[in-house]
Scaffold this motif. Sequence first.
Motif, short mmCIF file in Angstrom:
data_model
loop_
_atom_site.label_atom_id
_atom_site.label_comp_id
_atom_site.label_asym_id
_atom_site.label_seq_id
_atom_site.Cartn_x
_atom_site.Cartn_y
_atom_site.Cartn_z
N ALA A 141 8.31 6.51 5.89
CA ALA A 141 8.20 5.24 6.69
C ALA A 141 7.86 4.04 5.66
CB ALA A 141 6.97 5.25 7.76
N GLU A 142 8.09 2.85 6.31
CA GLU A 142 7.85 1.67 5.62
C GLU A 142 7.90 0.42 6.58
OE1 GLU A 142 10.74 0.70 2.26
OE2 GLU A 142 9.44 -1.10 1.69
N GLY A 143 6.64 -0.50 6.30
CA GLY A 143 6.58 -1.44 7.12
C GLY A 143 5.10 -2.20 7.16
N ALA A 144 5.21 -3.09 7.96
CA ALA A 144 3.97 -3.98 7.91
C ALA A 144 2.93 -2.90 8.98
CB ALA A 144 4.10 -5.09 8.79
N PRO A 145 1.70 -2.95 8.61
CA PRO A 145 0.62 -1.69 9.32
C PRO A 145 0.90 -1.83 10.78
CG PRO A 145 -0.29 -2.97 7.44
CD PRO A 145 0.87 -3.51 7.74
N GLY B 205 0.78 -1.08 0.00
CA GLY B 205 0.13 0.01 0.04
C GLY B 205 0.89 1.20 0.12
N ILE B 206 0.54 2.27 -0.78
CA ILE B 206 0.84 3.45 -0.70
C ILE B 206 -0.05 4.42 0.01
CG2 ILE B 206 2.20 5.40 -1.84
CD1 ILE B 206 2.74 3.65 -4.06
N ILE B 207 0.29 5.20 1.12
CA ILE B 207 -0.70 6.03 1.75
C ILE B 207 0.28 7.47 1.70
CG2 ILE B 207 -1.77 4.66 2.98
CD1 ILE B 207 -0.51 5.05 5.57
N LYS C 18 -2.05 -13.24 -7.11
CA LYS C 18 -1.77 -12.04 -7.89
C LYS C 18 -1.05 -11.07 -6.81
CE LYS C 18 -5.10 -12.49 -11.44
NZ LYS C 18 -4.18 -12.95 -12.38
N SER C 19 -0.33 -10.09 -7.14
CA SER C 19 0.21 -9.00 -6.47
C SER C 19 -0.45 -7.71 -6.68
CB SER C 19 1.73 -8.78 -6.81
OG SER C 19 2.44 -9.92 -6.62
N ILE C 20 -0.65 -6.99 -5.68
CA ILE C 20 -1.30 -5.60 -5.83
C ILE C 20 -0.41 -4.51 -5.36
CG2 ILE C 20 -3.31 -4.28 -4.82
CD1 ILE C 20 -4.90 -7.09 -4.84
N LEU C 21 -0.54 -3.37 -5.92
CA LEU C 21 -0.09 -2.19 -5.47
C LEU C 21 -1.07 -0.94 -5.37
CD1 LEU C 21 2.33 -0.24 -4.77
CD2 LEU C 21 2.51 0.53 -7.11
N LEU C 22 -1.32 -0.50 -4.15
CA LEU C 22 -2.71 0.08 -3.93
C LEU C 22 -2.40 1.36 -3.47
CD1 LEU C 22 -5.86 -1.12 -2.68
CD2 LEU C 22 -4.42 -0.81 -0.88
N THR C 23 -3.24 2.54 -3.77
CA THR C 23 -3.11 3.73 -3.15
C THR C 23 -4.41 3.88 -2.22
OG1 THR C 23 -3.97 5.39 -4.47
CG2 THR C 23 -1.64 4.69 -4.78
N THR C 24 -4.57 4.29 -1.05
CA THR C 24 -5.76 4.45 -0.52
C THR C 24 -5.65 5.83 0.48
OG1 THR C 24 -7.76 3.56 0.88
CG2 THR C 24 -5.27 2.87 1.32
N PHE D 71 -8.01 5.66 2.93
CA PHE D 71 -8.76 4.89 4.04
C PHE D 71 -7.86 4.08 4.98
CE2 PHE D 71 -12.02 5.44 0.61
CZ PHE D 71 -12.91 6.22 1.40
N MET D 72 -7.49 4.33 5.98
CA MET D 72 -6.43 3.71 6.89
C MET D 72 -6.90 2.21 7.13
SD MET D 72 -4.17 5.66 6.90
CE MET D 72 -4.52 6.29 5.18
N ASP D 73 -8.37 1.88 7.48
CA ASP D 73 -8.90 0.61 7.79
C ASP D 73 -8.59 -0.18 6.56
OD1 ASP D 73 -10.73 2.11 6.40
OD2 ASP D 73 -12.40 1.06 7.20
N GLU D 74 -8.69 0.28 5.16
CA GLU D 74 -8.31 -0.32 4.09
C GLU D 74 -7.09 -0.88 4.03
OE1 GLU D 74 -10.55 0.74 0.65
OE2 GLU D 74 -8.57 1.22 -0.43
N ALA D 75 -5.87 0.04 4.22
CA ALA D 75 -4.60 -0.15 4.29
C ALA D 75 -4.26 -1.14 5.07
CB ALA D 75 -3.87 1.27 4.56
N GLU D 76 -4.96 -1.37 6.46
CA GLU D 76 -4.46 -1.98 7.36
C GLU D 76 -4.95 -3.70 7.03
OE1 GLU D 76 -4.90 -0.65 11.55
OE2 GLU D 76 -4.59 -2.74 12.22
N ARG D 77 -6.22 -3.45 6.43
CA ARG D 77 -6.92 -4.91 6.30
C ARG D 77 -6.23 -5.52 5.01
NH1 ARG D 77 -12.89 -5.84 6.98
NH2 ARG D 77 -13.06 -3.97 8.11
N LEU D 78 -5.79 -4.62 4.08
CA LEU D 78 -5.41 -5.59 2.82
C LEU D 78 -3.97 -5.56 2.59
CD1 LEU D 78 -7.81 -3.79 0.04
CD2 LEU D 78 -7.91 -6.16 1.08
N CYS D 79 -3.33 -4.46 3.24
CA CYS D 79 -1.89 -4.44 2.55
C CYS D 79 -0.95 -5.20 3.81
CB CYS D 79 -1.40 -2.98 2.84
SG CYS D 79 -2.45 -2.11 1.63
N SER D 80 -0.05 -6.04 3.36
CA SER D 80 1.00 -6.66 4.07
C SER D 80 2.01 -5.75 4.45
CB SER D 80 1.61 -7.91 3.36
OG SER D 80 1.82 -7.65 2.03
N ARG D 81 2.41 -4.90 3.59
CA ARG D 81 3.21 -3.76 3.87
C ARG D 81 2.92 -2.44 3.20
NH1 ARG D 81 7.91 -3.21 1.45
NH2 ARG D 81 7.55 -4.66 -0.17
#
Length: 313
Positions: A221-225, A34-36, A192-198, A200-210
């Motif tokens: 910053a970079e890391g697991a939520p 995820g990119i936030i 499949k792999s996903i690169l996602l911007t959002t 919505f912080m709940d979305e980032a936390e739910r979907l993104c491994s990093r």
Amino acid sequence: MSVLLEARNLCKRYGAATVVDGVSFAIAPGECLGIIGPNGAGKTTTIRICLGLTAPDEGSVQFQPGDGAAPLAMPQDALAIKAQLGVVTQFDSLDPDFSCAENLRVFGRYFGLGGAVMDRRIPALLDFAALRAKADARPAELSGGMRRRLSLARALVNDPRLLLLDEPTTGLDPQARHLMWERLQQLLQQGKSILLTTHFMDEAERLCSRLLVLDHGRKIAEGAPRALIAEHLEREVVEAYGSGAPALAHDARLRPLAARVEVSGETVFFYTPDARPLLQALAERGHQHTLHRHANLEDLFLKLTGRQIREDA
Ligand SMILES: Nc1ncnc2c1ncn2[C@@H]1O[C@H](COP(=O)(O)OP(=O)(O)OP(=O)(O)O)[C@@H](O)[C@H]1O
Ligand SMILES: [Mg+2]
């Protein structure tokens, strides 16, 4: 870790403004990155560079096609890379004159996919998007959530290995977002792999491994939520709101009970490893309106990027 796409030291300048400033990241097979970042942080520009739509001033994008083949690089291998990518842009780019089914069919042609293949794929993609009943409807006849799902289905036409999704759920109601999340989870489970911007912080936390946090074009910053939250924040948060709340931020009894205090509008945020003494002190002071919760990604976002809305973005 094995790497599907690697971006190194991406820089993009418009005039005097550096809008992407030395950003590097890698995406592993099967991962959701995820990119936030605030409006104007450089998220869309970063995605456009990965797609070869914006030429970077510096830096490189490499794609690993697998099977031991040599890595592909932007821009010279743009066509071969794009054959393995699926894209949902920040604003829908569906063709308004075509039905849902025709939008998918036309897109298939860009990848050289013809009649028989698309005859099979279109019903499957419409099912995936929960749009079977809308096959003959035009985009203008769809709701916003349906259009986003059609855009996602269209991004899957070429069976890509990596999806680049720029705010895939912006403007959707909670149910539509949940349906989108479920579909994205399905795609991740398929490998499949996903690169996602959002935003919505709940979305980032739910979907993104990093996650990457971008601000002013830089990766801050970079890391697991959960790891990012644990690294940057106290465990618990007490929000005090309602009349008289902002003054609590300066209260000599409350202040020492929190590791950090922030004010946003009429709400005071107390960050603390243990909220009990603070809750008790607030109750003794007669302040009614409090909310006690765990620190979350939204707190992290606000801490790292500041609470003020950017006027310059
Ligand atoms: N073609 C362009 N010409 C000049 N400036 C641009 C161009 N494209 C983007 N910018 C600037 O680059 C910065 C980053 O824009 P970008 O669209 O990447 O931000 P973003 O993080 O996607 O923001 P949002 O969350 O609002 O979508 C902004 O300041 C924007 O004004
Ligand atoms: Mg954007």
